[in-house]
Every structure is written in structure tokens, then in C-alpha cells.
Design a protein around this motif. Structure first.
Motif: not given
Ligand SMILES: Cc1ncc(COP(=O)(O)O)c(C=O)c1O
Length: 451
Positions: A74-77, A80, A107, A155, A159, A183, A185-186, A210, A212-213, A409
Motif C-alpha cells: 500500500e505504497g509509502s503512504s 509513513i 506528503h 522529504t 517532487y 520520506d 518515496a522518490h 516507493s 514502484h516509483k 495528487c
Molecule cells: C514525496 C512523496 N511521499 C509519499 C508519497 C506516497 O507514496 P505512495 O504512492 O507509494 O503511497 C508520494 C506519492 O506521490 C510522494 O510524492
């Protein structure tokens, strides 16, 4: 390196076992890959109590990343929220209330964690709302003037391709017993970059990627990394419990297989492909700059164009790309972000270069983003999330209190967060970024601050 999850699922599918169990598609259906979508049958292990194939696969990932690594579907979300719940546990176990000092460009998952867990938050502001270079001085100033927070939350990369140097921050954090939570994620790919560091190699205590990113992994696949320094506090049971606190009890086995399948490639092959792609991205950047565009950010896989000096907004440039069947990662009035995969084809780069060279230069656009004062909080993020709220046009928000974050998003980085007063400068910023409506607290007599 073996792929225990993939091997198990393939064997199960090949046996054509009579599936008297969920998922409801019973391994057949219009998508063609249903046979590989499984649940926790005997032998398939259990993500949050892993002791079999999932644990073996996570161990492979841990060896690659050099620290205990846990999977998230379920992602980095999810990671976190889990990292912040571990930070709360860390504070409470020391008889303290959790206080997180965060770069404001966090995020929205950070703010949903604040709403769910109710920890105190203080922010570091700098630059624009998408960019926040947290410095050692910011941290020292905070410690000297406001006290020692439970954790510093950064973070990086952001982005816009900016990377925060972490090693000095981590030294200060460790000196004061502050957790460094990153974080990332990227930045999963940073582990394989020869000139940059992954946050875990720069002293991050908890870090999410993430997968997947920037790695060839299905959407939703992510890692939570824990510093070996802290495995006595954040042991296997604690970390899995923190993840399961917020997660579905039905993790996707398709995503788990994807995380499993990438391990052999990460061990051998990925670093070389990354090097080649980074070189190609540098070449793309040089060509774009030679045409007269301005770039920003230093992250090796991203190309961040600031097109106003060339006479275009980022959104207008994104439309031009779209008409040529090229989709960017992100665009706003000031930026266009390109984020090619490590396996991107040469034809994509060539098409981009051809397209850019045909876009005529125009008179620079002078309009800068509106300046916004740091919003004042009238209540906690949690209190605001739990009070009655309504959606109103942005133009009618001045003087109202936000109930939740105010942006979608991508980039999911909020301008105003729940509990903050929306003033005219915030309204101007929201309008600038094309936000049409905002969730604010209902004016309901008799409701007090729950926080
Ligand atoms: C900086 C950052 N942190 C966390 C996330 C969340 O990541 P995920 O989509 O893997 O849950 C994102 C998603 O775009 C992000 O840009």
C-alpha cells in the motif's frame, strides 16, 4: 538470488488447485493474470506475521539495502503512517508526548498520520510550498529555542528533484536521541547510484521508498527500512504491528510478487541500467539547456524544467507534450517534471528532444507564485479531521479553518493543512495552483477543539 513468493504462487497456479477460498475470481477471469492473485493459503505466509516465503523474500531485500527491510503493498503512504506510529511508541516509551518536527513539504500521508495518531507537529518552512531544504541550523535552532523533538521528518528527494544532505542532520539527531525519519518515496534507486547515498546509508533511522516509483515494481509496492542501530526498539514484531495498524489484512500478492521478482535484478543488472539511464538523462538535460530552458533540482533521474523564462508555463508545456503523446510526471505553472524509468526506451528521449527543439521561444512570463505567510493553526490536525466539515469554493475560504489538506495528487503536498486558518494569501496560492474547492470546518456552535 531466489524469488520465493513468485515460485510459490506459480507452483500453486500450475497445480490448478480447486480454490475454495478468496479471492472471488477463483484464479480465472478477463484480466488473464487472476491465477497469480492469491490470499494467505497454507504456505503463502502472512505479511504481518511473516515467517515463510515473505520473510525469505524480505531478507533478500534486506541484504540488498543493508538493513532490515519490510514490504508494503500500500505504497509509502502505509510506511509513513507506520514510521510515525513507531515514533509515537518511541516517545511514549520514554514518558514523553510525541512531537514531530517536519519539513513543511511533507506528503499528505504525513498529515493523515497526524490525524490518526494525534502527535504534535511543528514545521520548518523554506522556499516554496513544494520545496523545503531542512538544514542542520534549522534543527539546532529548534532544539535551542523549543526543545528536543521526538523525530525530524524530512522529504528527500522532493517532487522537484531536490535532495537534502542528511549525514550532518543524522549526527545531530543521534546526539540528542531524535529519530531521523525520511520520506524517500522518490529515491529507492539512490541505493544503486554510485555517487549519491540512500538515506539509510546517511543515518536515517526509519525510511520509506516507493519501490514502484523508480524501480520496475507494480504500483503500490514499497519498502520500509529500519536502521540496524534501532532494531532493539523497532524489532520485527513492532514494525509489523505498526504496518498492520493501518493496512488492509488482504495484501496484494501480485504486488508482493513484483517486490520479490525485482530482487535478483536489483542484485545484478539494475545498477548498470541506472548508470546508463542517468547518463542519457544528463544528455537530455544538456540538449534542453542548449535550447535556452532553465532547469532546477539535482536528482539524477528527474529533469525539472522551469519554463517561464522560455515563455511557457509548465502546464502549457505539458499540454504540448501530451499532444505529441508524451506524458510528464508533474506540471504546475512554474515546473515541468520528467521522470523516465530506468528501462525507458531511447525512442522516448529522442522524441522529447525533437519536440523541445521545435517549440519556439517566447517572451518570458514574469508572473511569480504568490507569497504565502506561514498559516496559523487554530487546532490540531486531528481535531480538524474529526469535526464536521464542508466543501466550499476557494474564493469563499478566507477566514475559515481547513479541515484537511488542500491539494490533490500529484503532488499531494498541502498548501494549508487541517486546523489551519486560511487567509487571503493562502487563497491566492490555492487559486494560482488551480485548486477550485477546499474542505473547511462547518461553523457549528457547540463544537470545541477535540485536540
Ligand atoms: C514525496 C512523496 N511521499 C509519499 C508519497 C506516497 O507514496 P505512495 O504512492 O507509494 O503511497 C508520494 C506519492 O506521490 C510522494 O510524492
Amino acid at each position: 538470488m531466489k524469488t520465493p513468493i513468485c515460485d510459490f504462487v506459480r507452483e500453486y497456479a500450475a497445480k490448478s488447485t480447486v480454490r475454495m477460498h478468496v479471492p472471488g475470481h477463483a484464479g480465472k477471469g478477463p484480466l488473464g493474470f487472476e491465477a497469480y492473485d492469491l490470499t494467505e493459503v497454507k504456505g503463502a505466509d502472512d505479511l504481518f506475521h511473516a515467517s515463510g516465503i515473505i520473510r525469505q523474500s524480505e531478507r533478500n531485500a534486506s541484504r540488498i539495502f543493508g538493513c532490515p527491510t519490510y514490504y508494503s503493498t500500500e505504497g509509502s503512504s502505509l510506511c509513513i503512517r507506520a514510521m510515525l506510529s513507531l515514533a509515537c511508541r518511541y516517545a511514549y516509551s520514554r514518558g514523553k508526548d510525541p512531537l514531530i518536527l517536519a519539513g513543511r513539504n511533507a506528503h499528505k500521508a504525513f498529515f493523515s498520520a497526524a490525524a490518526l495518531l494525534g502527535f504534535g507537529v511543528k514545521y520548518i518552512y523554506s522556499d516554496t510550498y513544494l520545496k523545503c531544504a531542512v538544514t542542520p541550523k534549522d534543527l539546532i535552532d529548534f532544539i535551542e529555542n523549543k526543545g528536543v523533538p521526538t523525530a525530524l521528518y524530512v522529504t528527500s528527494p522532493d517532487y522537484l528533484g531536490n535532495i537534502t544532505p542528511l549525514s550532518e542532520l543524522s549526527q545531530i539527531c543521534h546526539k540528542y536521541g531524535i529519530l531521523l525519519i525520511v520520506d524517500n518515496a522518490h529515491g529507492a534507486y539512490l541505493k544503486f547510484d554510485s555517487s549519491l547515498h540512500h538515506p539509510t546509508d546517511d543515518g536515517a533511522d526509519l525510511c520509506c521508498d516507493s519501490a514502484h516509483k523508480t524501480l520496475p515494481v507494480l504500483t503500490g509496492g514499497a519498502y520500509l527500512h529500519v536502521s540496524p542501530r534501532l532494531t532493539d526498539v523497532f524489532n520485527d514484531g513492532n514494525v509489523r504491528e505498526a504496518l498492520s495498524l493501518f493496512a488492509s489484512s488482504s495484501p496484494s500478492y501480485l504486488i508482493l510478487q513484483s517486490l520479490d521478482a525485482v530482487n535478483p535484478y536489483l542484485k545484478k543488472g539494475f545498477a548498470a541500467d541506472l548508470k546508463r539511464t542517468e547518463k542519457r538523462v544528463r544528455e537530455l538535460r544538456r540538449r534542453i539547456v542548449s535550447l535556452g530552458y532553465e532547469l532546477s533540482g539535482g536528482e539524477p533521474l528527474k529533469t525539472v524544467i522551469k519554463p517561464k523564462s522560455y515563455g511557457y508555463t509548465g502546464t502549457a508545456l505539458a499540454d504540448i507534450l501530451r499532444k505529441a503523446n508524451i506524458e510528464c510526471e508533474y506540471a504546475d505553472p512554474d515546473h515541468l517534471v520528467l521522470m523516465p524509468s530506468v528501462n525507458a526506451d531511447e525512442s522516448g528521449f529522442t522524441a522529447l528532444e525533437k519536440l523541445f527543439s521545435g517549440i519556439p521561444k517566447r517572451r518570458p512570463i514574469k508572473k511569480a507564485p504568490p507569497v504565502m505567510a506561514a498559516p496559523a493553526a487554530t487546532m490540531s490536525v486531528r481535531a480538524a479531521a474529526l469535526l464536521p466539515s464542508e466543501e466550499v469554493p476557494v474564493g469563499e475560504c478566507t477566514g475559515r479553518t481547513a479541515s484537511s489538506v488542500t491539494v490533490g495528487c500529484p503532488p499531494a503536498v498541502p498548501i494549508v493543512v487541517g486546523g489551519e486558518l486560511i487567509d487571503e494569501s493562502a487563497v491566492n496560492v490555492m487559486k494560482y495552483y488551480g485548486i477550485k474547492t477546499c474542505r473547511v470546518l462547518k461553523i457549528t456552535p457547540g463544537f470545541d477543539n477535540l485536540g
